[in-house]
Design a protein around this motif. Structure first.
Motif, PDB file in Angstrom:
ATOM      1  N   ALA A 412      44.330  66.054  26.035  1.00  0.00           N
ATOM      2  CA  ALA A 412      44.229  65.605  27.436  1.00  0.00           C
ATOM      3  C   ALA A 412      44.171  64.088  27.503  1.00  0.00           C
ATOM      4  CB  ALA A 412      42.980  66.209  28.070  1.00  0.00           C
ATOM      5  N   ASN A 413      44.555  63.555  28.660  1.00  0.00           N
ATOM      6  CA  ASN A 413      44.470  62.098  28.832  1.00  0.00           C
ATOM      7  C   ASN A 413      43.021  61.702  29.094  1.00  0.00           C
ATOM      8  OD1 ASN A 413      43.857  61.860  31.763  1.00  0.00           O
ATOM      9  ND2 ASN A 413      45.878  62.804  31.991  1.00  0.00           N
ATOM     10  N   ALA A 414      42.755  60.412  29.034  1.00  0.00           N
ATOM     11  CA  ALA A 414      41.381  59.915  29.091  1.00  0.00           C
ATOM     12  C   ALA A 414      40.688  60.240  30.401  1.00  0.00           C
ATOM     13  CB  ALA A 414      41.382  58.404  28.857  1.00  0.00           C
ATOM     14  N   LEU A 415      41.451  60.388  31.471  1.00  0.00           N
ATOM     15  CA  LEU A 415      40.851  60.656  32.771  1.00  0.00           C
ATOM     16  C   LEU A 415      40.290  62.082  32.851  1.00  0.00           C
ATOM     17  CD1 LEU A 415      43.484  58.934  35.083  1.00  0.00           C
ATOM     18  CD2 LEU A 415      41.335  57.999  34.223  1.00  0.00           C
ATOM     19  N   GLN A 416      40.670  62.939  31.923  1.00  0.00           N
ATOM     20  CA  GLN A 416      40.209  64.324  31.945  1.00  0.00           C
ATOM     21  C   GLN A 416      39.068  64.599  30.959  1.00  0.00           C
ATOM     22  OE1 GLN A 416      43.705  66.670  31.195  1.00  0.00           O
ATOM     23  NE2 GLN A 416      44.708  66.102  33.123  1.00  0.00           N
ATOM     24  N   LEU A 417      38.620  63.554  30.277  1.00  0.00           N
ATOM     25  CA  LEU A 417      37.525  63.729  29.312  1.00  0.00           C
ATOM     26  C   LEU A 417      36.212  64.005  30.032  1.00  0.00           C
ATOM     27  CD1 LEU A 417      38.326  60.844  26.795  1.00  0.00           C
ATOM     28  CD2 LEU A 417      38.855  63.278  26.555  1.00  0.00           C
ATOM     29  N   GLU A 418      35.341  64.755  29.378  1.00  0.00           N
ATOM     30  CA  GLU A 418      34.040  65.051  29.946  1.00  0.00           C
ATOM     31  C   GLU A 418      33.128  63.833  29.860  1.00  0.00           C
ATOM     32  OE1 GLU A 418      32.439  68.422  27.984  1.00  0.00           O
ATOM     33  OE2 GLU A 418      34.058  69.790  28.616  1.00  0.00           O
ATOM     34  N   GLU A 419      32.099  63.844  30.691  1.00  0.00           N
ATOM     35  CA  GLU A 419      31.170  62.715  30.742  1.00  0.00           C
ATOM     36  C   GLU A 419      30.491  62.499  29.401  1.00  0.00           C
ATOM     37  OE1 GLU A 419      27.167  61.230  33.172  1.00  0.00           O
ATOM     38  OE2 GLU A 419      28.153  63.145  33.649  1.00  0.00           O
ATOM     39  N   ARG A 420      30.116  63.586  28.714  1.00  0.00           N
ATOM     40  CA  ARG A 420      29.418  63.449  27.440  1.00  0.00           C
ATOM     41  C   ARG A 420      30.297  62.775  26.381  1.00  0.00           C
ATOM     42  NH1 ARG A 420      30.729  67.700  23.926  1.00  0.00           N
ATOM     43  NH2 ARG A 420      32.018  69.358  24.861  1.00  0.00           N
ATOM     44  N   THR A 421      31.621  62.951  26.524  1.00  0.00           N
ATOM     45  CA  THR A 421      32.535  62.296  25.589  1.00  0.00           C
ATOM     46  C   THR A 421      32.508  60.781  25.793  1.00  0.00           C
ATOM     47  OG1 THR A 421      33.976  64.241  25.620  1.00  0.00           O
ATOM     48  CG2 THR A 421      34.909  62.177  24.770  1.00  0.00           C
ATOM     49  N   TRP A 422      32.501  60.350  27.055  1.00  0.00           N
ATOM     50  CA  TRP A 422      32.457  58.917  27.342  1.00  0.00           C
ATOM     51  C   TRP A 422      31.121  58.315  26.883  1.00  0.00           C
ATOM     52  CZ3 TRP A 422      36.515  56.196  28.061  1.00  0.00           C
ATOM     53  CH2 TRP A 422      37.644  56.729  28.687  1.00  0.00           C
ATOM     54  N   ILE A 423      30.057  59.085  27.036  1.00  0.00           N
ATOM     55  CA  ILE A 423      28.749  58.593  26.594  1.00  0.00           C
ATOM     56  C   ILE A 423      28.740  58.396  25.082  1.00  0.00           C
ATOM     57  CG2 ILE A 423      26.311  59.200  26.373  1.00  0.00           C
ATOM     58  CD1 ILE A 423      26.526  60.616  29.065  1.00  0.00           C
ATOM     59  N   GLU A 424      29.336  59.351  24.367  1.00  0.00           N
ATOM     60  CA  GLU A 424      29.403  59.232  22.912  1.00  0.00           C
ATOM     61  C   GLU A 424      30.245  58.042  22.485  1.00  0.00           C
ATOM     62  OE1 GLU A 424      30.657  61.943  19.005  1.00  0.00           O
ATOM     63  OE2 GLU A 424      30.837  62.762  21.039  1.00  0.00           O
ATOM     64  N   VAL A 425      31.378  57.843  23.172  1.00  0.00           N
ATOM     65  CA  VAL A 425      32.232  56.689  22.866  1.00  0.00           C
ATOM     66  C   VAL A 425      31.473  55.399  23.111  1.00  0.00           C
ATOM     67  CG1 VAL A 425      34.287  55.425  23.599  1.00  0.00           C
ATOM     68  CG2 VAL A 425      34.392  57.907  23.309  1.00  0.00           C
ATOM     69  N   ARG A 426      30.742  55.340  24.218  1.00  0.00           N
ATOM     70  CA  ARG A 426      29.969  54.134  24.534  1.00  0.00           C
ATOM     71  C   ARG A 426      28.924  53.858  23.459  1.00  0.00           C
ATOM     72  NH1 ARG A 426      25.610  54.963  28.930  1.00  0.00           N
ATOM     73  NH2 ARG A 426      24.747  55.991  27.069  1.00  0.00           N
ATOM     74  N   ASP A 427      28.171  54.904  23.078  1.00  0.00           N
ATOM     75  CA  ASP A 427      27.103  54.705  22.091  1.00  0.00           C
ATOM     76  C   ASP A 427      27.651  54.325  20.728  1.00  0.00           C
ATOM     77  OD1 ASP A 427      25.338  55.368  24.070  1.00  0.00           O
ATOM     78  OD2 ASP A 427      25.095  57.483  23.442  1.00  0.00           O
ATOM     79  N   LEU A 428      28.757  54.932  20.343  1.00  0.00           N
ATOM     80  CA  LEU A 428      29.366  54.567  19.054  1.00  0.00           C
ATOM     81  C   LEU A 428      29.907  53.144  19.088  1.00  0.00           C
ATOM     82  CD1 LEU A 428      31.294  57.870  18.176  1.00  0.00           C
ATOM     83  CD2 LEU A 428      29.278  56.932  17.017  1.00  0.00           C
ATOM     84  N   SER A 429      30.427  52.735  20.201  1.00  0.00           N
ATOM     85  CA  SER A 429      30.956  51.361  20.328  1.00  0.00           C
ATOM     86  C   SER A 429      29.851  50.342  20.216  1.00  0.00           C
ATOM     87  CB  SER A 429      31.698  51.224  21.659  1.00  0.00           C
ATOM     88  OG  SER A 429      32.785  52.105  21.744  1.00  0.00           O
ATOM     89  N   ILE A 430      28.715  50.626  20.903  1.00  0.00           N
ATOM     90  CA  ILE A 430      27.604  49.680  20.881  1.00  0.00           C
ATOM     91  C   ILE A 430      26.997  49.563  19.486  1.00  0.00           C
ATOM     92  CG2 ILE A 430      25.245  49.272  21.755  1.00  0.00           C
ATOM     93  CD1 ILE A 430      26.137  50.536  24.392  1.00  0.00           C
ATOM     94  N   ASN A 431      26.922  50.692  18.778  1.00  0.00           N
ATOM     95  CA  ASN A 431      26.265  50.720  17.467  1.00  0.00           C
ATOM     96  C   ASN A 431      27.232  50.611  16.308  1.00  0.00           C
ATOM     97  OD1 ASN A 431      23.679  51.166  18.631  1.00  0.00           O
ATOM     98  ND2 ASN A 431      24.247  53.303  18.990  1.00  0.00           N
ATOM     99  N   PHE A 432      28.470  50.216  16.583  1.00  0.00           N
ATOM    100  CA  PHE A 432      29.489  50.175  15.528  1.00  0.00           C
ATOM    101  C   PHE A 432      29.126  49.158  14.468  1.00  0.00           C
ATOM    102  CE2 PHE A 432      33.495  48.535  13.764  1.00  0.00           C
ATOM    103  CZ  PHE A 432      34.020  49.732  13.273  1.00  0.00           C
TER     104      PHE A 432
END
Length: 432
Positions: A412-432
């Motif tokens: 699926a494209n990024a606009l169809q991702l679930e909220e928890r997926t975006w939260i995980e991406v955000r947390d991984l980005s911050i703690n990379f």
């Protein structure tokens, strides 16, 4: 009229290569005072006992402008400033504080605004007002516009040739300089340029008119408390205003009348054949009747809690300026005593030496959001090296295909991702 028929101050837009410059920033003025090896050098002019403090400050400002027109390297331009310089370019959001930060700005944003190198445009001064104090601080207002140089590509850069020099539309601007002559350094710059066409006109005023209802409502209680005082206090205030107006300049009276909401008084300070240009509008207002209609229209739309505060006011008397006095003003707007962001501006006026009335005026408010400085930098970078468009286009295509396309890649494209997926991406980005 200098505002509408620009005159060129000789020598300010003469070109010279960076090889001609040296560590002394005032060498940029050499070609103004020296021809065929004759005449005093700028350094001798600055040190001459006959040179006034104001003249020395004026020379520093002119030398800086000439250095920009000569396309000197930022490392040379920075020599004009002291370590704690406060530099405000109206094309950008934040002031630039300090010499090192300014040098970084000069390199990063070359060609993105009037007071920068890296473009074919040049600064052409139209007028200037200068004042000084006993401590060696000189205040300078410069009215100027921009011209394209060598537009026919012959490389001669002859500013006297119509084919080589063209005034750039919507490029009129005013710069305020503060110069410490003892250090021979510029300590502060505020530069503001007229908005591009189409001009905002009444559109911005209508927005302010809507906002003013909210702002005025919030100030009702404060106004009620103020009105609870005796009528004698109000009468005393009016008398104080009249008394102060007799001892202040016409331009100062004009701003005070604005703050009182007295448009009749403000209009009476203009000559019958005056010309006022508010750069928010495409044309000038000619004659007192047109000026009165304009001022009344603006006053009706502005919140009553707005106050125009003069930060700097410089006047050249008629004995120095000729039959008219020249006045430069740096101002900002406050709402209930608090500064409003992005509401600063500069004005340039001439007043009749006999009547004291305003003969002409140019008012340039700070550009409203969004600011265009960073966009100008990006645009000038791509225009200078068109090959940059290729990787930029590839990056855009990559982002569209990977994140927003359907069917080209699995999933699926990024606009169809679930909220928890975006939260995980955000947390991984911050703690990379």
């Amino acid at each position: 009229n200098a505002f509408f028929h620009p005159t060129t101050i000789p020598g300010l837009h003469m070109t010279q290569s960076s090889q001609q410059a040296n560590a002394n920033p005032f060498e940029a003025l050499l070609n103004l005072f020296q021809k065929n090896g004759n005449g005093p050098s700028p350094s001798s002019l600055l040190s001459s006992s006959s040179s006034s403090i104001a003249t020395q400050g004026e020379l520093i400002v002119k030398s800086f402008i000439n250095s920009i027109n000569s396309k000197q390297d930022p490392s040379e331009l920075i020599q004009f400033f002291n370590d704690d310089v406060n530099y405000v370019d109206g094309e950008f959001y934040n002031p630039i504080i300090g010499k090192e930060e300014l040098l970084r700005h000069f390199y990063l944003h070359q060609g993105s605004s009037s007071l920068s190198t890296g473009s074919d445009a040049k600064i052409v001064m139209e007028d200037m007002v200068v004042s000084s104090d006993e401590e060696g601080i000189v205040k300078v207002f410069v009215l100027y516009h921009m011209e394209n140089s060598d537009v026919d590509g012959d490389g001669d850069g002859d500013s006297d040739s119509d084919s080589d020099s063209r005034m750039i539309s919507d490029s009129q601007a005013i710069t305020y300089y503060s110069v410490n002559v003892n250090e021979e350094k510029i300590t502060r710059i505020f530069d503001v340029k007229e908005p591009p066409s189409p001009k905002p006109g009444d559109n911005g005023l209508q927005l302010l008119k809507t906002v003013s209802k909210v702002l005025d409502k919030g100030n009702v209680d404060a106004d009620a408390d103020a009105d609870s005082g005796s009528d004698s206090d109000s009468d005393a205030t009016k008398e104080d205003a009249k008394a102060s107006s007799t001892s202040s300049s016409t331009v100062d009276q004009y701003f005070k009348a604005w703050n009182r909401g007295d448009m009749n008084e403000a209009t009476s300070l203009f000559a019958q054949d005056c010309v006022l240009r508010d750069t928010q509008y495409p044309g000038a207002f000619n004659g007192r009747n047109e000026v009165e209609a304009h001022l009344s229209n603006v006053n009706e739309c502005l919140p009553s809690s707005f106050q125009f505060i003069i930060d700097e006011l410089v006047t050249i008397s008629s004995s120095e300026a000729g039959i008219r006095e020249k006045v430069g003003a740096l101002w900002h707007v406050e709402n209930g005593g608090d500064d409003l962001a992005f509401t600063r501006g500069c004005s340039f006026y001439t007043t009749d030496a006999k009547t004291g009335l305003i003969q002409s005026g140019l008012e340039i408010p700070e550009k409203a959001l969004p600011k265009s400085g960073v966009l100008n930098t990006i645009s000038s970078t791509f225009n200078a090296e068109p090959i940059r468009y290729l990787p930029a286009a590839m990056w855009v295509a990559y982002m569209v295909i990977v994140f927003f396309s359907d069917g080209i890649l699995p999933g699926a494209n990024a606009l169809q991702l679930e909220e928890r997926t975006w939260i995980e991406v955000r947390d991984l980005s911050i703690n990379f």
